[in-house]
Structure formats: structure tokens, C-alpha cells
Design an enzyme around this catalytic site. Structure first.
Site, mmCIF file in Angstrom:
data_model
loop_
_atom_site.group_PDB
_atom_site.id
_atom_site.type_symbol
_atom_site.label_atom_id
_atom_site.label_comp_id
_atom_site.label_asym_id
_atom_site.label_seq_id
_atom_site.Cartn_x
_atom_site.Cartn_y
_atom_site.Cartn_z
ATOM 1 N N ASN A 1 19.066 27.030 85.754
ATOM 2 C CA ASN A 1 19.207 25.391 86.752
ATOM 3 C C ASN A 1 20.589 25.155 86.532
ATOM 4 O OD1 ASN A 1 19.758 22.032 86.460
ATOM 5 N ND2 ASN A 1 18.585 21.797 84.774
ATOM 6 N N LYS B 1 22.583 22.562 87.225
ATOM 7 C CA LYS B 1 22.894 21.563 87.614
ATOM 8 C C LYS B 1 24.218 20.730 88.500
ATOM 9 C CE LYS B 1 22.192 22.301 82.195
ATOM 10 N NZ LYS B 1 21.995 21.239 81.635
ATOM 11 N N HIS C 1 13.358 16.326 84.017
ATOM 12 C CA HIS C 1 14.797 16.534 83.125
ATOM 13 C C HIS C 1 15.811 15.361 82.191
ATOM 14 C CE1 HIS C 1 18.118 19.420 81.437
ATOM 15 N NE2 HIS C 1 18.229 19.470 82.074
ATOM 16 N N GLU D 1 17.509 15.171 81.272
ATOM 17 C CA GLU D 1 19.504 14.588 82.045
ATOM 18 C C GLU D 1 18.695 13.407 83.346
ATOM 19 O OE1 GLU D 1 21.372 17.470 83.525
ATOM 20 O OE2 GLU D 1 21.847 18.356 81.337
ATOM 21 N N GLU E 1 12.241 21.406 76.401
ATOM 22 C CA GLU E 1 13.520 21.676 76.216
ATOM 23 C C GLU E 1 13.331 20.262 75.128
ATOM 24 O OE1 GLU E 1 15.380 22.945 79.935
ATOM 25 O OE2 GLU E 1 15.155 21.314 80.347
ATOM 26 N N GLY F 1 22.685 22.599 76.317
ATOM 27 C CA GLY F 1 23.836 22.413 76.156
ATOM 28 C C GLY F 1 24.735 22.251 75.044
ATOM 29 N N SER G 1 19.716 25.737 74.732
ATOM 30 C CA SER G 1 21.368 26.758 74.791
ATOM 31 C C SER G 1 20.344 28.304 74.905
ATOM 32 C CB SER G 1 21.384 25.959 73.637
ATOM 33 O OG SER G 1 22.089 24.974 73.378
HETATM 34 C C1 PEP Z 1 18.411 23.027 80.752
HETATM 35 O O1 PEP Z 1 19.220 22.258 81.742
HETATM 36 O O2 PEP Z 1 17.099 22.701 81.740
HETATM 37 C C2 PEP Z 1 19.289 24.226 79.876
HETATM 38 C C3 PEP Z 1 18.087 24.647 79.263
HETATM 39 O O3 PEP Z 1 20.700 23.878 79.545
HETATM 40 P P1 PEP Z 1 21.030 25.238 78.510
HETATM 41 O O4 PEP Z 1 20.694 26.095 78.611
HETATM 42 O O5 PEP Z 1 22.889 24.494 79.229
HETATM 43 O O6 PEP Z 1 21.079 24.243 77.048
#
Ligand code: PEP
Length: 255
Positions: free
Chosen positions: A9, A11, A98, A100, A170, A176, A216
């Protein structure tokens, strides 16, 4: 039995040229690494989708996806992109739900269910994200939150339609932040999600649904996470912006 998927992803990162160059690197590095039931998906900003989908042609285990699409089929929705428009680029996946989008853009279960329906109608496979905040985890509400997200977003689908859904757990507190759910914490939730699918549909549907972990994830922690019984790969944010890290994560399944 179910596909092992590593999805990136990107972003809102990378200009057009940077995106093409990163995807070209990824294709070159993974093309001989993905086999059998493995699959790689790169979810880029809309601006890259057509070009990277062209680059992915001839690589049946590498696909492209969007990070969103709108909840209406067409019309006067300035600035939005429909599921059918995403499909027309050659992309075959779309991330929906997601955190976000839920947090910054107020996307709720009803809106997401409309997006899921239109995505499926346009031939896209939704990667549908669920996950709890830190407060919800610490107050032991996480199972209820995840059940509600599944019920509102995807459990209205028929057995047949649900087979095109990929789920991603998630935890919001791990996205993040550098904090990762431990393999045990993640496995506990993944097993719960699979049980919910079995209760709502049946065991066969539950056993064939890929449930990815996101938050992460990196080359260091992916091997332990991916070795859990109910974790079928990862949705990778930050580490998908570095070809070497992303490909190391893809290669976990070959080790
Ligand atoms: C995401 O935004 O789907 C995600 C898993 O981000 P990160 O790996 O940076 O935590």
C-alpha cells in the site's frame, strides 16, 4: 488451500516517475520469486495504475490495485474515481475500509458496503481492512469492533460474492507506528475472523478466505507473523516503498 498474498500500500507517496521506477524494480526482483499459491499485489495512487498494470502484464502472480474507489457508479462527484474506472486501468484489486479512510474521511460501514458492492460489480477484488484502536484493544473491545466492521462492510454478501473478498487485519495502533502486533496477538484475531466467517457462511468459505496482517510489517517480523496458522500474508505500508524490503517480505514464503 488459500492464496498467500503480499500486498503493498503505497498510500499518498511517490510522484509518477518514482512510482514507475519502483514498480519496475519490484517486477524484476519478484518475477522469479512468486510461485504456486503465492500472489503479489501493489496498490498505488490512481496516477500510476494504468502504467504499472501494463508493466504487470505477462506476470500472472503480480497484480495491481487502487487504494479507494467511490460509492456511486458514475456522475457529478468531482474528484472521485469509480470502481469501473479503476477496472479500466487494468487494476484488479482495491483496498477498502483502511483505517486512514475510516478516520480521516469518516467512512462508515454503510458507505463501505456500497463501495464493496460496486467494486465487486466492476470485477475488482476488495482487500477489506478491519482493526481496532489502542483504546479498543486496552478495553478488551477488539473482538466486538472487528465483528461489527465485518457485519457492516462485507457480511451482507452472498457466499459466491464473498469468495472474492480478501480481508486484512490491521490494528490501528500498529499502522505506521513501528509497533507490531505480536504473532500471538495477530493469530488470535485472525482465528477469530476465520471463525466469524465460518459462523456467517460456512467452514469451506472460511478456509478459502485469505486474511492478511498489516501494521508495521517488515522483513524482520514477517517470518514469525506469516508462520501463524491463520495469517495468509501481509498488507505492507512503509516497507512497500523500498523494493528490497518489499521483496524480502515476498520471499518469506520461499524460505
Ligand atoms: C497500511 O497502511 O496498510 C500499513 C500496514 O502501513 P504500515 O506497514 O506502514 O504500518
Amino acid at each position: 488451500m488459500r492464496r498467500k498474498i503480499v500486498a503493498g500500500n503505497w498510500k499518498m507517496n511517490l510522484d509518477y516517475q518514482q512510482g514507475i521506477s519502483l514498480f519496475s524494480e519490484i517486477i524484476n526482483m519478484v518475477k522469479d520469486e512468486v510461485r504456486g499459491d503465492q500472489h503479489v499485489v501493489v496498490c498505488s495512487p490512481f496516477i500510476h495504475l494504468h502504467a504499472i498494470s501494463q508493466l504487470a502484464k505477462g506476470h500472472p502472480r503480480v497484480s495491481t490495485g487502487a487504494q479507494n474507489c467511490y460509492a456511486e457508479a458514475a456522475g457529478a462527484y468531482t474528484g472521485e474515481i469509480s470502481a469501473a474506472q479503476v477496472t479500466s486501468t487494468g487494476a484488479t484489486y482495491v483496498i477498502l475500509g483502511h483505517s486512514e479512510r475510516r478516520i480521516y474521511f469518516g467512512e462508515d460501514g454503510y458507505l463501505l458496503s456500497k463501495k464493496v458492492d460496486l467494486a465487486l460489480k466492476s470485477g475488482l477484488s476488495p482487500i477489506f481492512c478491519v482493526g481496532e484502536t489502542l483504546e479498543e484493544r486496552e478495553s478488551d473491545q477488539y473482538f466486538d469492533v472487528i465483528r461489527q466492521q465485518l457485519e457492516a462492510g462485507v457480511f451482507h454478501l452472498s457466499n459466491e460474492a464473498f469468495k472474492n473478498i480478501i480481508l486484512a487485519y490491521e490494528p490501528v495502533w500498529a499502522i505506521g507506528t513501528g509497533l507490531t502486533a505480536s504473532p500471538q496477538q495477530a493469530q488470535e484475531v485472525h482465528a477469530f475472523i476465520r471463525n466469524e466467517i465460518a459462523a456467517h457462511y460456512n467452514q469451506e468459505v472460511a478456509d478459502s478466505t485469505s486474511v492478511l496482517y498489516g501494521g508495521s510489517c517488515n522483513p524482520g517480523n514477517a517470518p514469525d507473523l506469516f508462520s501463524q496458522a491463520d495469517i495468509d500474508g501481509g498488507l505492507i505500508g512503509g516497507a512497500s516503498l523500498k523494493s528490497r524490503d518489499f521483496v524480502e517480505i515476498v520471499k518469506v514464503y520461499n524460505a
